[in-house]
Write a protein that holds these residues in place. Structure first.
Motif, PDB file in Angstrom:
ATOM      1  N   ALA A  97       7.946 -26.612  26.157  1.00 36.22           N
ATOM      2  CA  ALA A  97       7.039 -27.081  25.311  1.00 36.22           C
ATOM      3  C   ALA A  97       5.846 -27.955  25.916  1.00 36.22           C
ATOM      4  O   ALA A  97       5.124 -27.986  25.506  1.00 36.22           O
ATOM      5  N   ASP A  98       6.552 -28.333  27.079  1.00 32.95           N
ATOM      6  CA  ASP A  98       5.027 -29.489  28.179  1.00 32.95           C
ATOM      7  C   ASP A  98       4.207 -28.521  28.739  1.00 32.95           C
ATOM      8  O   ASP A  98       3.914 -29.336  29.135  1.00 32.95           O
ATOM      9  N   VAL A  99       5.107 -27.431  29.047  1.00 31.68           N
ATOM     10  CA  VAL A  99       3.919 -26.291  29.672  1.00 31.68           C
ATOM     11  C   VAL A  99       3.066 -25.417  29.277  1.00 31.68           C
ATOM     12  O   VAL A  99       2.062 -25.075  29.035  1.00 31.68           O
ATOM     13  N   PHE A 100       3.768 -24.242  27.781  1.00 25.28           N
ATOM     14  CA  PHE A 100       2.892 -23.882  26.881  1.00 25.28           C
ATOM     15  C   PHE A 100       3.006 -23.694  25.521  1.00 25.28           C
ATOM     16  O   PHE A 100       3.771 -24.715  25.207  1.00 25.28           O
ATOM     17  N   ASN A 101       1.984 -23.023  24.604  1.00 22.20           N
ATOM     18  CA  ASN A 101       1.943 -23.904  23.306  1.00 22.20           C
ATOM     19  C   ASN A 101       2.188 -22.306  22.745  1.00 22.20           C
ATOM     20  O   ASN A 101       1.896 -20.533  23.839  1.00 22.20           O
ATOM     21  N   ALA A 102       2.500 -21.805  21.728  1.00 24.25           N
ATOM     22  CA  ALA A 102       2.558 -20.466  21.424  1.00 24.25           C
ATOM     23  C   ALA A 102       1.238 -19.925  20.537  1.00 24.25           C
ATOM     24  O   ALA A 102       0.047 -20.758  20.558  1.00 24.25           O
ATOM     25  N   GLY A 103       0.599 -19.107  21.030  1.00 18.17           N
ATOM     26  CA  GLY A 103      -0.398 -18.264  20.837  1.00 18.17           C
ATOM     27  C   GLY A 103      -1.128 -18.212  22.300  1.00 18.17           C
ATOM     28  O   GLY A 103      -1.974 -17.408  22.638  1.00 18.17           O
ATOM     29  N   GLU A 104      -0.243 -18.495  23.585  1.00 18.68           N
ATOM     30  CA  GLU A 104      -0.664 -18.479  24.580  1.00 18.68           C
ATOM     31  C   GLU A 104      -0.463 -16.806  25.196  1.00 18.68           C
ATOM     32  O   GLU A 104       0.483 -16.551  25.223  1.00 18.68           O
ATOM     33  N   PHE A 105      -0.781 -16.951  26.459  1.00 22.76           N
ATOM     34  CA  PHE A 105      -0.447 -15.309  27.276  1.00 22.76           C
ATOM     35  C   PHE A 105       0.052 -15.599  28.136  1.00 22.76           C
ATOM     36  O   PHE A 105      -0.991 -16.605  29.241  1.00 22.76           O
ATOM     37  N   VAL A 106       0.757 -14.864  28.760  1.00 26.90           N
ATOM     38  CA  VAL A 106       1.557 -15.496  30.489  1.00 26.90           C
ATOM     39  C   VAL A 106       1.892 -13.815  31.377  1.00 26.90           C
ATOM     40  O   VAL A 106       1.727 -12.748  30.192  1.00 26.90           O
ATOM     41  N   ASP A 107       1.700 -14.624  32.412  1.00 28.93           N
ATOM     42  CA  ASP A 107       2.511 -13.218  32.951  1.00 28.93           C
ATOM     43  C   ASP A 107       4.193 -13.364  33.256  1.00 28.93           C
ATOM     44  O   ASP A 107       4.614 -14.645  33.882  1.00 28.93           O
ATOM     45  N   VAL A 108       5.143 -12.650  33.094  1.00 34.25           N
ATOM     46  CA  VAL A 108       6.638 -12.424  33.265  1.00 34.25           C
ATOM     47  C   VAL A 108       7.179 -11.971  34.274  1.00 34.25           C
ATOM     48  O   VAL A 108       6.798 -10.807  34.365  1.00 34.25           O
ATOM     49  N   THR A 109       7.159 -12.317  35.124  1.00 34.37           N
ATOM     50  CA  THR A 109       8.051 -11.892  36.782  1.00 34.37           C
ATOM     51  C   THR A 109       9.372 -11.344  36.667  1.00 34.37           C
ATOM     52  O   THR A 109       9.884 -12.836  36.126  1.00 34.37           O
ATOM     53  N   GLY A 110      10.617 -10.852  37.105  1.00 38.53           N
ATOM     54  CA  GLY A 110      11.366 -11.033  37.440  1.00 38.53           C
ATOM     55  C   GLY A 110      11.563  -9.689  38.202  1.00 38.53           C
ATOM     56  O   GLY A 110      11.501  -8.791  38.389  1.00 38.53           O
ATOM     57  N   ILE A 111      13.252  -8.860  38.100  1.00 37.61           N
ATOM     58  CA  ILE A 111      13.602  -8.487  39.121  1.00 37.61           C
ATOM     59  C   ILE A 111      14.304  -7.106  38.210  1.00 37.61           C
ATOM     60  O   ILE A 111      15.041  -7.581  37.609  1.00 37.61           O
ATOM     61  N   SER A 112      12.967  -5.492  38.176  1.00 34.57           N
ATOM     62  CA  SER A 112      14.046  -4.021  37.062  1.00 34.57           C
ATOM     63  C   SER A 112      15.500  -4.372  37.602  1.00 34.57           C
ATOM     64  O   SER A 112      15.983  -4.717  38.984  1.00 34.57           O
ATOM     65  N   LYS A 113      15.856  -3.483  36.720  1.00 34.20           N
ATOM     66  CA  LYS A 113      16.992  -2.852  36.210  1.00 34.20           C
ATOM     67  C   LYS A 113      17.353  -1.559  37.967  1.00 34.20           C
ATOM     68  O   LYS A 113      16.100  -1.082  37.713  1.00 34.20           O
ATOM     69  N   GLY A 114      18.596  -1.706  38.443  1.00 28.42           N
ATOM     70  CA  GLY A 114      18.721  -0.758  39.249  1.00 28.42           C
ATOM     71  C   GLY A 114      19.059   0.545  38.979  1.00 28.42           C
ATOM     72  O   GLY A 114      19.960   0.387  38.020  1.00 28.42           O
ATOM     73  N   LYS A 115      18.717   1.442  39.744  1.00 32.65           N
ATOM     74  CA  LYS A 115      18.923   2.752  38.781  1.00 32.65           C
ATOM     75  C   LYS A 115      19.686   3.142  40.218  1.00 32.65           C
ATOM     76  O   LYS A 115      19.662   4.510  39.747  1.00 32.65           O
ATOM     77  N   GLY A 116      19.929   2.775  41.511  1.00 36.14           N
ATOM     78  CA  GLY A 116      20.991   3.525  42.269  1.00 36.14           C
ATOM     79  C   GLY A 116      20.180   4.650  42.783  1.00 36.14           C
ATOM     80  O   GLY A 116      18.510   4.695  42.513  1.00 36.14           O
ATOM     81  N   PHE A 117      20.658   5.566  43.246  1.00 40.03           N
ATOM     82  CA  PHE A 117      19.215   6.975  44.955  1.00 40.03           C
ATOM     83  C   PHE A 117      19.428   7.824  43.691  1.00 40.03           C
ATOM     84  O   PHE A 117      19.818   8.405  41.968  1.00 40.03           O
TER      85      PHE A 117
END
Length: 239
Positions: A97-117
């Motif tokens: 709540a100190d950084v963002f407010n409802a209604g704002e747009f954000v970019d979310v970065t993460g590590i995707s699920k591994g699918k193997g070969f």
């Protein structure tokens, strides 16, 4: 630029006051600790090093412990830098709540699920060959390019699929639950459950809009309608 670290929990859905269904991802944003403040004069760029989720001391080595001792903080499991973020001192605690407010747009970065070969069709969305018995070519990789006795770099081929850094842009923050340290983001977020993610201010500069008014269920008990007593009636049988 502003951002915060969190952890993906699950996907679910909520409803607006108008009855519109909104698919959301629930992200747990525990209090972030500022571990280091980087400046242009000392480090050449501006950034904040944030950490979240406590980690056992016996899982740390001495160099890592030294960084946390400088910030007078407990060891953290997830540590990331947020570039061009300032306004906090070392040791400060930041909440969503100190950084963002409802209604704002954000970019979310993460590590995707591994699918193997995976093959080229699944990994790169190639088209398959004819499935008739006489074809002889069904799910192969296809042409390898010019016949010059080598394969060029960056050729799309079968290999390890997934488990890579993925960023999804322009996700709307639907609600911030400060009591339970939750952020509800519209849409899907990369990574498995309990995977760490980074929420940053959107780089495309989409302006924030008015927060969606959500449907709140009435928690008051509903009284059962009173019923008038039914009088017993008797019928005589005239034989």
């Amino acid at each position: 630029m502003k951002g915060i670290l969190g952890r993906k929990l699950e996907m679910t859905q909520i409803f607006s006051e108008k009855g519109k269904l909104i698919p959301i991802t629930v992200i747990a944003v525990e209090p972030n600790t500022v571990l280091q403040v980087k400046s242009v004069e000392k480090d050449g760029y501006t950034a904040l090093k944030l950490g979240t989720i406590d980690k056992r001391v016996n899982l740390m080595n001495k160099p890592e412990m030294g960084n946390f001792k400088k910030a007078n903080s407990e060891p953290k499991r997830f540590v990331k830098e947020i570039r061009d973020m300032s306004g906090y001192e070392t040791g400060a605690v930041i909440n969503a709540a100190d950084v963002f407010n409802a209604g704002e747009f954000v970019d979310v970065t993460g590590i995707s699920k591994g699918k193997g070969f995976a093959g080229s069709i699944k990994r790169h969305n190639y088209s398959r060959g004819p499935m008739g018995h006489g074809s002889g070519y069904h799910r192969g990789i296809g042409s390898m390019g010019a016949i010059i006795n080598r394969i060029f770099k960056s050729k799309k081929m079968p290999g390890h699929m997934g488990h890579e850094k993925v960023t999804i842009q322009n996700l709307e923050i639907i609600k911030i639950d400060s009591e339970r340290n939750l952020v509800l983001v519209k849409g899907s977020v990369p990574g498995p459950r309990k995977g760490f993610v980074v929420l940053k201010q959107n780089v495309k500069g989409i302006a924030a809009k008015e927060a969606v008014k959500l449907l709140v269920r009435n928690s008051a008990p509903v009284e059962a309608p009173s019923q008038a007593p039914v009088e017993a009636t008797t019928t005589e049988n005239n034989g």
